[in-house]
Design a protein around this motif. Sequence first.
Motif: not given
Length: 83
Positions: A5-6, A55-59, A64-65, A72-74
């Motif tokens: 997220w950072g 490129a950073g936004v895509c990566f 993140a998605l 969260i599941v773990v």
Amino acid sequence: MVVIWGGLLVALLVCVTVQWVTPHLVTATADGTVPGLLASVLALLLVLGQLAGLAGVCFYCWHALFTTPVCIVVAIRNRRQPR
């Protein structure tokens, strides 16, 4: 997860900063404040910065998605299991 997220936040900030600086560079070049060669070099750096930001936004958006739900599941599974 904080790194993901950072990284997404930093990539978005790079994109926004480039979008904010570009009109100022164009205005300064038109006024003759910035020499032509320097303006060309700065424009190239802005384009490279924009590409790196996108490129950073895509990566980081991809990570993140797909990483956040797994984390969260773990975390929920670990909380349910007796110790």
